[in-house]
Design an enzyme around this catalytic site. Structure first.
Site, PDB file in Angstrom:
ATOM      1  N   HIS A 129      13.475  -0.019  25.546  1.00 33.55           N
ATOM      2  CA  HIS A 129      12.757  -1.174  26.121  1.00 33.55           C
ATOM      3  C   HIS A 129      13.194  -2.498  25.481  1.00 33.55           C
ATOM      4  O   HIS A 129      13.682  -3.413  26.142  1.00 33.55           O
ATOM      5  CB  HIS A 129      11.251  -1.050  25.880  1.00 33.55           C
TER       6      HIS A 129
HETATM    7  O1  RIB Z   1       6.001  -0.535  26.785  1.00 33.52           O
HETATM    8  C1  RIB Z   1       7.028  -0.631  25.864  1.00 33.52           C
HETATM    9  C2  RIB Z   1       6.703  -1.646  24.789  1.00 33.52           C
HETATM   10  O2  RIB Z   1       5.560  -1.205  24.056  1.00 33.52           O
HETATM   11  C3  RIB Z   1       7.804  -1.820  23.766  1.00 33.52           C
HETATM   12  O3  RIB Z   1       7.839  -3.159  23.347  1.00 33.52           O
HETATM   13  C4  RIB Z   1       7.359  -0.931  22.633  1.00 33.52           C
HETATM   14  O4  RIB Z   1       7.885  -1.341  21.394  1.00 33.52           O
HETATM   15  C5  RIB Z   1       5.869  -1.032  22.685  1.00 33.52           C
HETATM   16  O5  RIB Z   1       5.426  -2.155  21.979  1.00 33.52           O
END
Ligand code: RIB
Ligand code: CA
Length: 315
Positions: free
Chosen positions: A242
């Site tokens: 992500h």
């Molecule tokens: O949904 C993914 C996000 O949530 C990413 O930033 C991960 O690190 C968590 O914070």
């Protein structure tokens, strides 16, 4: 090559850790500092993890501690299953030699935005609490920020904390509302694209042992892969990158195709709180406020990610 001054706002976290290493190895992004937020751990953990990863990345980029809880609601920890009890998969983290700076995250953000007016890009891979607090206190700053790249939201795909909400938006919807309504140009790098770019067992096993972050990243990512693939033996596991994708888009926005769309944040629905509500009606009168990333050049990003962090292969 002209560099882009950036501030990373993070809740380090396993994928945040990978995103920091990606940013630190960029020739184009000039990280002025990292501000921290609660999220993948409490604020003490996420700040300590950030300092540790910066040190393992052989960098001295300053770290500024930020919010310990959401703007309105109490903090509910939901990340332990994916990021472990300390935010880095339970990996034993040494005590970083560097400490967080005495200046608060908000004061650092304000000063940096003023010093780099119209050029500065914020990359937010956590709850949007720090940025919302800043914009509420200093509305004059909104016209000085070039853009905010947000890892968060889910436009056309399901959520990951609830059926419709993604963790960073769900974790402080009021803050997300403030930021999405601020008028600052926003690029939303949500689950639509981040779920398309996985790290894999194959890639992890190719990490070059000489890198200073080898032990920590190997152990933390192994935890992350298990969390995303419960019960699966090592070998074919994958998990989404992500936060590194958000950093990569801040550096090179040709990696994702975007659509300018009106996006609002649901604050009150029993089943829908924290949802990024996208107005897809052809004849909507709502003005687009967000560039939503809808497709990603997966191969190009994964190749670049592997090269930057020194994985020998991107398989
Ligand atoms: O949904 C993914 C996000 O949530 C990413 O930033 C991960 O690190 C968590 O914070
Ligand atoms: Ca994060």
């Amino acid at each position: 090559m002209e560099s882009i001054p950036v501030i990373l706002d993070m809740d380090t976290g396993i994928d945040d850790a990978l995103a920091i290493l990606y940013a630190l190895s960029s020739k184009k992004l000039r990280a002025l500092g990292i501000t921290t937020c609660f999220g993948n751990g409490d604020i003490e953990n996420t700040t300590r993890n950030t300092l540790a990863i910066v040190e393992l990345g052989l960098s001295s980029v300053p770290v500024y501690q930020g919010a310990s809880h959401p703007l309105v609601s109490p903090w509910e920890s939901t990340a332990e299953a994916f990021h472990g009890p300390n935010g880095l998969g339970g990996t034993r983290i040494f005590h970083p030699t560097q400490k967080a700076e005495p200046l608060s995250a908000l004061d650092f953000l304000r000063k940096s935005i003023e010093d780099h007016a119209h050029d500065i890009v914020l990359v937010a891979t956590a709850r949007l609490t720090n940025i919302a607090s800043l914009l509420l206190a200093h509305t004059e700053l909104t016209s000085l920020i070039k853009r905010i790249v947000v890892m968060g939201g889910a436009a056309f795909v399901p959520g990951n904390v609830t059926p419709v909400a993604e963790a960073n938006i769900w974790g402080d919807p009021e803050a997300a509302w403030v930021v999405f309504h601020s008028g600052v140009p926003i690029t939303m790098v949500g689950l639509d694209v981040t779920m398309q770019v996985p790290i894999s067992d194959g890639m992890l096993s190719s990490l070059v042992p000489q890198v200073p972050y080898f032990d920590v990243i190997r152990e933390a990512v192994d935890f992350y892969l298990s969390a995303y693939n419960p019960g699966e033996p090592r070998g074919n596991r994958t998990a989404p990158l992500h936060d590194p994708l958000a950093v990569a888009v801040a550096e090179d926005d040709s990696l994702c195709k975007t659509q300018a769309l009106p996006v609002d944040i649901e604050l009150s629905g029993r089943f829908t709180r924290g949802m990024t509500v996208v107005d897809r009606r052809e004849r909507t009168t709502a003005a687009p406020n967000v560039d939503v990333a809808v497709t990603v050049d997966r191969e190009r990003f994964l190749k670049q990610f592997a090269q930057r962090l020194q994985f020998q292969q991107s398989g």
